[in-house]
Design a protein around this motif. Structure first.
Motif, PDB file in Angstrom:
ATOM      1  N   ARG A  35       0.834  -1.200   0.000  1.00 35.10           N
ATOM      2  CA  ARG A  35       0.000   0.000   0.000  1.00 35.10           C
ATOM      3  C   ARG A  35       0.876   1.262   0.000  1.00 35.10           C
ATOM      4  NH1 ARG A  35      -2.011   3.999   3.020  1.00 35.10           N
ATOM      5  NH2 ARG A  35      -0.706   3.465   4.782  1.00 35.10           N
ATOM      6  N   ARG A  36       1.868   1.305   0.876  1.00 35.37           N
ATOM      7  CA  ARG A  36       2.758   2.467   0.946  1.00 35.37           C
ATOM      8  C   ARG A  36       3.521   2.638  -0.363  1.00 35.37           C
ATOM      9  NH1 ARG A  36       5.330   2.574   7.090  1.00 35.37           N
ATOM     10  NH2 ARG A  36       3.326   2.370   8.155  1.00 35.37           N
ATOM     11  N   GLY A  37       3.955   1.523  -0.920  1.00 40.36           N
ATOM     12  CA  GLY A  37       4.666   1.571  -2.198  1.00 40.36           C
ATOM     13  C   GLY A  37       3.792   2.109  -3.312  1.00 40.36           C
ATOM     14  N   ASN A  38       2.525   1.716  -3.331  1.00 41.51           N
ATOM     15  CA  ASN A  38       1.616   2.209  -4.362  1.00 41.51           C
ATOM     16  C   ASN A  38       1.354   3.705  -4.212  1.00 41.51           C
ATOM     17  OD1 ASN A  38       1.238  -0.009  -5.991  1.00 41.51           O
ATOM     18  ND2 ASN A  38      -0.448  -0.804  -4.778  1.00 41.51           N
ATOM     19  N   ILE A  39       1.204   4.166  -2.991  1.00 46.35           N
ATOM     20  CA  ILE A  39       0.997   5.605  -2.767  1.00 46.35           C
ATOM     21  C   ILE A  39       2.220   6.380  -3.265  1.00 46.35           C
ATOM     22  CG2 ILE A  39       0.812   7.391  -0.984  1.00 46.35           C
ATOM     23  CD1 ILE A  39      -0.970   5.359   0.584  1.00 46.35           C
ATOM     24  N   PHE A  40       3.404   5.898  -2.934  1.00 50.44           N
ATOM     25  CA  PHE A  40       4.648   6.522  -3.396  1.00 50.44           C
ATOM     26  C   PHE A  40       4.701   6.538  -4.926  1.00 50.44           C
ATOM     27  CE2 PHE A  40       8.983   5.715  -4.897  1.00 50.44           C
ATOM     28  CZ  PHE A  40       9.616   6.870  -4.482  1.00 50.44           C
ATOM     29  N   ARG A  41       4.407   5.399  -5.541  1.00 47.21           N
ATOM     30  CA  ARG A  41       4.513   5.299  -7.002  1.00 47.21           C
ATOM     31  C   ARG A  41       3.373   6.002  -7.728  1.00 47.21           C
ATOM     32  NH1 ARG A  41       6.412  -0.887  -7.436  1.00 47.21           N
ATOM     33  NH2 ARG A  41       4.848  -1.062  -5.818  1.00 47.21           N
ATOM     34  N   ASP A  42       2.242   6.214  -7.052  1.00 43.84           N
ATOM     35  CA  ASP A  42       1.172   7.014  -7.665  1.00 43.84           C
ATOM     36  C   ASP A  42       1.675   8.418  -7.982  1.00 43.84           C
ATOM     37  OD1 ASP A  42      -0.690   4.970  -7.569  1.00 43.84           O
ATOM     38  OD2 ASP A  42      -1.753   5.747  -5.812  1.00 43.84           O
ATOM     39  N   GLU A  94      19.519   1.743   0.798  1.00 42.98           N
ATOM     40  CA  GLU A  94      19.663   2.867  -0.131  1.00 42.98           C
ATOM     41  C   GLU A  94      18.774   4.034   0.302  1.00 42.98           C
ATOM     42  OE1 GLU A  94      20.452   0.350  -4.265  1.00 42.98           O
ATOM     43  OE2 GLU A  94      18.483   1.240  -3.898  1.00 42.98           O
ATOM     44  N   TRP A  95      17.534   3.717   0.672  1.00 50.15           N
ATOM     45  CA  TRP A  95      16.583   4.753   1.073  1.00 50.15           C
ATOM     46  C   TRP A  95      17.059   5.453   2.343  1.00 50.15           C
ATOM     47  CZ3 TRP A  95      13.634   6.873  -2.180  1.00 50.15           C
ATOM     48  CH2 TRP A  95      12.485   7.573  -1.808  1.00 50.15           C
ATOM     49  N   SER A  96      17.597   4.686   3.270  1.00 51.92           N
ATOM     50  CA  SER A  96      18.132   5.262   4.511  1.00 51.92           C
ATOM     51  C   SER A  96      19.304   6.184   4.219  1.00 51.92           C
ATOM     52  CB  SER A  96      18.560   4.148   5.471  1.00 51.92           C
ATOM     53  OG  SER A  96      17.457   3.349   5.812  1.00 51.92           O
ATOM     54  N   TYR A  97      20.144   5.779   3.278  1.00 48.43           N
ATOM     55  CA  TYR A  97      21.266   6.618   2.848  1.00 48.43           C
ATOM     56  C   TYR A  97      20.755   7.954   2.303  1.00 48.43           C
ATOM     57  CZ  TYR A  97      25.069   8.238  -0.168  1.00 48.43           C
ATOM     58  OH  TYR A  97      26.030   8.995  -0.795  1.00 48.43           O
ATOM     59  N   ARG A 101      21.195  11.938   3.468  1.00 45.81           N
ATOM     60  CA  ARG A 101      21.688  12.952   2.530  1.00 45.81           C
ATOM     61  C   ARG A 101      20.657  14.061   2.310  1.00 45.81           C
ATOM     62  NH1 ARG A 101      25.087  10.787   4.266  1.00 45.81           N
ATOM     63  NH2 ARG A 101      26.833   9.691   3.383  1.00 45.81           N
ATOM     64  N   LYS A 102      19.615  14.052   3.135  1.00 45.13           N
ATOM     65  CA  LYS A 102      18.578  15.101   3.119  1.00 45.13           C
ATOM     66  C   LYS A 102      17.783  15.148   1.805  1.00 45.13           C
ATOM     67  CE  LYS A 102      20.075  16.686   7.127  1.00 45.13           C
ATOM     68  NZ  LYS A 102      20.156  15.616   8.052  1.00 45.13           N
ATOM     69  N   ASN A 103      17.626  13.985   1.165  1.00 46.23           N
ATOM     70  CA  ASN A 103      16.782  13.918  -0.022  1.00 46.23           C
ATOM     71  C   ASN A 103      15.339  14.152   0.416  1.00 46.23           C
ATOM     72  OD1 ASN A 103      14.868  12.342  -1.847  1.00 46.23           O
ATOM     73  ND2 ASN A 103      16.743  12.349  -3.071  1.00 46.23           N
ATOM     74  N   GLU A 108      10.276  12.588   3.083  1.00 46.35           N
ATOM     75  CA  GLU A 108       8.810  12.577   3.104  1.00 46.35           C
ATOM     76  C   GLU A 108       8.259  11.154   3.247  1.00 46.35           C
ATOM     77  OE1 GLU A 108       5.001  13.900   0.366  1.00 46.35           O
ATOM     78  OE2 GLU A 108       7.017  14.416  -0.297  1.00 46.35           O
ATOM     79  N   TYR A 109       8.909  10.198   2.608  1.00 44.50           N
ATOM     80  CA  TYR A 109       8.474   8.793   2.645  1.00 44.50           C
ATOM     81  C   TYR A 109       9.459   7.956   3.458  1.00 44.50           C
ATOM     82  CZ  TYR A 109       5.141  10.076  -0.942  1.00 44.50           C
ATOM     83  OH  TYR A 109       4.113  10.671  -1.628  1.00 44.50           O
ATOM     84  N   ASN A 110       9.890   8.493   4.583  1.00 42.23           N
ATOM     85  CA  ASN A 110      10.950   7.852   5.369  1.00 42.23           C
ATOM     86  C   ASN A 110      10.583   6.468   5.894  1.00 42.23           C
ATOM     87  OD1 ASN A 110       9.955   8.050   8.264  1.00 42.23           O
ATOM     88  ND2 ASN A 110       9.768  10.170   7.607  1.00 42.23           N
ATOM     89  N   ASP A 111       9.298   6.172   6.031  1.00 46.84           N
ATOM     90  CA  ASP A 111       8.885   4.866   6.557  1.00 46.84           C
ATOM     91  C   ASP A 111       8.397   3.916   5.466  1.00 46.84           C
ATOM     92  OD1 ASP A 111       6.525   6.150   5.936  1.00 46.84           O
ATOM     93  OD2 ASP A 111       5.547   5.732   7.842  1.00 46.84           O
ATOM     94  N   LEU A 112       8.781   4.169   4.234  1.00 46.49           N
ATOM     95  CA  LEU A 112       8.338   3.380   3.088  1.00 46.49           C
ATOM     96  C   LEU A 112       8.628   1.880   3.259  1.00 46.49           C
ATOM     97  CD1 LEU A 112       7.147   3.544   0.207  1.00 46.49           C
ATOM     98  CD2 LEU A 112       9.470   3.962  -0.620  1.00 46.49           C
ATOM     99  N   TYR A 113       9.803   1.533   3.712  1.00 47.72           N
ATOM    100  CA  TYR A 113      10.210   0.130   3.828  1.00 47.72           C
ATOM    101  C   TYR A 113       9.992  -0.452   5.228  1.00 47.72           C
ATOM    102  CZ  TYR A 113      12.263   0.534  -0.796  1.00 47.72           C
ATOM    103  OH  TYR A 113      12.444   0.723  -2.147  1.00 47.72           O
ATOM    104  N   GLU A 114       9.476   0.350   6.150  1.00 46.88           N
ATOM    105  CA  GLU A 114       9.303  -0.087   7.540  1.00 46.88           C
ATOM    106  C   GLU A 114       8.482  -1.379   7.675  1.00 46.88           C
ATOM    107  OE1 GLU A 114       9.847  -0.258  11.569  1.00 46.88           O
ATOM    108  OE2 GLU A 114      10.917   0.955  10.092  1.00 46.88           O
ATOM    109  N   PRO A 115       7.340  -1.503   7.019  1.00 45.89           N
ATOM    110  CA  PRO A 115       6.552  -2.735   7.217  1.00 45.89           C
ATOM    111  C   PRO A 115       7.285  -4.006   6.789  1.00 45.89           C
ATOM    112  CG  PRO A 115       5.209  -1.041   6.173  1.00 45.89           C
ATOM    113  CD  PRO A 115       6.625  -0.535   6.184  1.00 45.89           C
TER     114      PRO A 115
END
Length: 169
Positions: A35-42, A94-97, A101-103, A108-115
């Protein structure tokens, strides 16, 4: 400790030999990750409606990852746990990196991979089989575009997930 070091420590602390076949919380965590991935990719990958659950958000936003970081990730030899889990751990790192680096998108989507990382920490495992993402007894179509975007679970704390597992015994 920065986000990348915390992410690396989390992955290193996962007991990959400690896995459980099926808990009710596992399907909730996988569904929430999709679900989080789909929201990001939307927003950032609108044209791709043939979405796979295993994806690199860094690649989608065309972010560059330092060669040193890429080498460090590869040196962890995560592939021994299965390509799907290894890839997701790599994408999480990679996302944590990028967060460090203040991307702005990564922040904004810092918890994307948390689940999905929480799933691994709790003993859950995933794989692909016959074009389905499998976790325990549950399966999701390889094309995860159709997973609803509405909130499936507000909070994915261990306490709440443990209660879900206990209630469904």
């Amino acid at each position: 400790m920065n986000k990348f070091d915390q992410a690396l420590a989390r992955i290193e602390q996962i007991n990959w030999n400690n896995s459980y076949r099926n808990k009710p919380s596992y399907s909730i965590l996988v569904h929430e990750f999709i679900r989080r991935g789909n929201i990001f990719r939307d927003i950032y990958d609108k044209e791709n409606t043939g979405r796979l659950a295993v994806f690199s958000a860094a690649h989608i936003i065309n972010a560059s990852i330092s060669e040193d970081v890429q080498r460090l990730i590869k040196d962890k030899n995560l592939i021994k746990y299965g390509w799907t889990m290894a890839a997701l751990c790599e994408y999480y790192l990679e996302w944590s990196y990028l967060i460090d680096r203040k991307n702005e998108i990564a922040i904004e989507y810092n918890d994307l991979y948390e689940p999905i990382i929480k799933l691994f920490e709790r003993g859950g495992r995933i794989s692909y089989h016959q074009n389905e993402l499998i976790c325990g007894k549950a399966g999701w179509s390889r094309n995860c575009y159709s997973v609803p975007r509405k909130v499936f679970i507000e909070e994915i704390s261990d306490e709440i997930l443990d209660n879900i597992d206990l209630e469904c015994k």
